[in-house]
Enzyme design. Structure first.
Site, mmCIF file in Angstrom:
data_model
loop_
_atom_site.group_PDB
_atom_site.id
_atom_site.type_symbol
_atom_site.label_atom_id
_atom_site.label_comp_id
_atom_site.label_asym_id
_atom_site.label_seq_id
_atom_site.Cartn_x
_atom_site.Cartn_y
_atom_site.Cartn_z
ATOM 1 N N TYR A 93 0.820 -1.215 0.000
ATOM 2 C CA TYR A 93 0.000 0.000 0.000
ATOM 3 C C TYR A 93 0.855 1.267 0.000
ATOM 4 O O TYR A 93 0.445 2.312 -0.489
ATOM 5 C CB TYR A 93 -0.936 -0.030 1.201
ATOM 6 C CG TYR A 93 -2.226 0.729 1.019
ATOM 7 C CD1 TYR A 93 -2.989 0.576 -0.123
ATOM 8 C CD2 TYR A 93 -2.698 1.578 2.011
ATOM 9 C CE1 TYR A 93 -4.191 1.253 -0.290
ATOM 10 C CE2 TYR A 93 -3.897 2.254 1.868
ATOM 11 C CZ TYR A 93 -4.635 2.087 0.717
ATOM 12 O OH TYR A 93 -5.831 2.762 0.568
ATOM 13 N N LYS A 111 -3.477 8.046 3.287
ATOM 14 C CA LYS A 111 -4.647 7.799 4.133
ATOM 15 C C LYS A 111 -4.401 8.293 5.561
ATOM 16 O O LYS A 111 -5.320 8.773 6.229
ATOM 17 C CB LYS A 111 -5.005 6.311 4.132
ATOM 18 C CG LYS A 111 -5.559 5.809 2.816
ATOM 19 C CD LYS A 111 -6.861 6.512 2.425
ATOM 20 C CE LYS A 111 -7.479 5.898 1.180
ATOM 21 N NZ LYS A 111 -8.721 6.589 0.770
#
Length: 271
Positions: free
Chosen positions: A154, A161
């Site tokens: 990720y 995020k």
């Protein structure tokens, strides 16, 4: 109905499998009037998906990184409704070299794109639409993926995020006096178009059901969408600056679930 009379903006609708599509559908079923946004080559996907909603809504052009687009959307909503009761921020993007294990070699230009598009845009859209919400208050919800830990593959989207979660808290601080709530919904992995752009996503998704006590269906966005609709409704009036996990309980478990019989066998074996 939960959203009777609400005027809502929903970003991020691409395919019927997207979380934003489910939010749009359930919001309409709960009485809301909605407008969607799309932009660029993805606009055709948004138009196609919009036709599959209970009442096909209008679609406005919005590149979240262009102040002129945000201003144009605000003007269009002002002319249409005169106010806005809330919006869903379902916008995220990271270049290929910012994902999939390239963390230590990702150039700043790619990092900047990921952070601006996925996190700063929440502030940009909130500021642009604030005049439409500040008189009567409302709710802003963004889609998150738990940024409290480092995930494989990720990479800089995970960092983005984390920034989104922080931006949520700061925006909540500044718009709260206007009666506007700002929250994140941290979703478990779902098989959406966005997920297809993450190298190794199936590996991440496969591990989820082994740890989530409620289990997890990567093909069903409705549980996440229903949480978003709740936060957009007046039933959430006391909630802001929060991260609501809709992930089957994965985030609270320290290890994968172990069958009680298997665990008992292991203990016996140690003796």
């Amino acid at each position: 109905m939960l959203l009777e009379g609400k005027k809502l903006l929903v970003t991020g609708v691409l395919t019927p499998q997207s979380i934003a599509f489910s939010v749009a559908r359930i919001a309409q079923e709960e009485g809301a009037e909605i407008v969607l946004t799309g932009f660029g080559r993805a606009m055709s996907l948004t138009r196609s998906s919009a036709k599959r909603l209970p009442s096909p809504p209008d679609i406005l052009e919005l590149d979240a990184n262009k102040p002129s687009d945000i201003e144009a959307v605000a003007n269009a909503l002002r002319e249409r409704w005169g106010r806005l009761d809330g919006f869903l921020h379902a916008i995220a993007f990271a270049p290929e070299d910012a994902l999939g294990g390239a963390f230590m070699s990702t150039p700043w230009e790619s990092v900047a794109t990921a952070v601006q598009t996925s996190a700063y845009s929440l502030k940009a859209i909130a500021a642009g639409l604030l005049p439409l919400m500040q008189e009567a208050g409302g709710s802003i919800v963004s889609l998150d993926f738990d940024a409290s830990m480092a995930w494989p593959i990720y990479d800089w989207m995970g960092v983005s995020k984390a920034a989104l979660e922080s931006v949520t808290r700061y925006v909540a601080r500044y718009v709260g006096p206007h009666g506007i709530r700002v929250n994140c919904v941290s979703a478990g992995p779902l098989r959406t178009m966005a997920a297809k752009g993450i190298p190794g996503f199936p590996i991440l998704a496969a591990s989820w059901a082994r740890r989530a006590p409620l289990g997890w269906d990567v093909t069903d966005p409705d549980p996440v969408a229903r949480a978003v609709v709740f936060l957009l409704s007046d039933w959430s009036k006391g909630i802001t600056a929060e991260i609501v996990h809709v992930d089957g309980g994965f985030h609270a478990m320290g290890t994968e679930l172990v069958d009680e019989g298997e665990a008992e066998g292991e203990q016996t074996g140690r003796g």
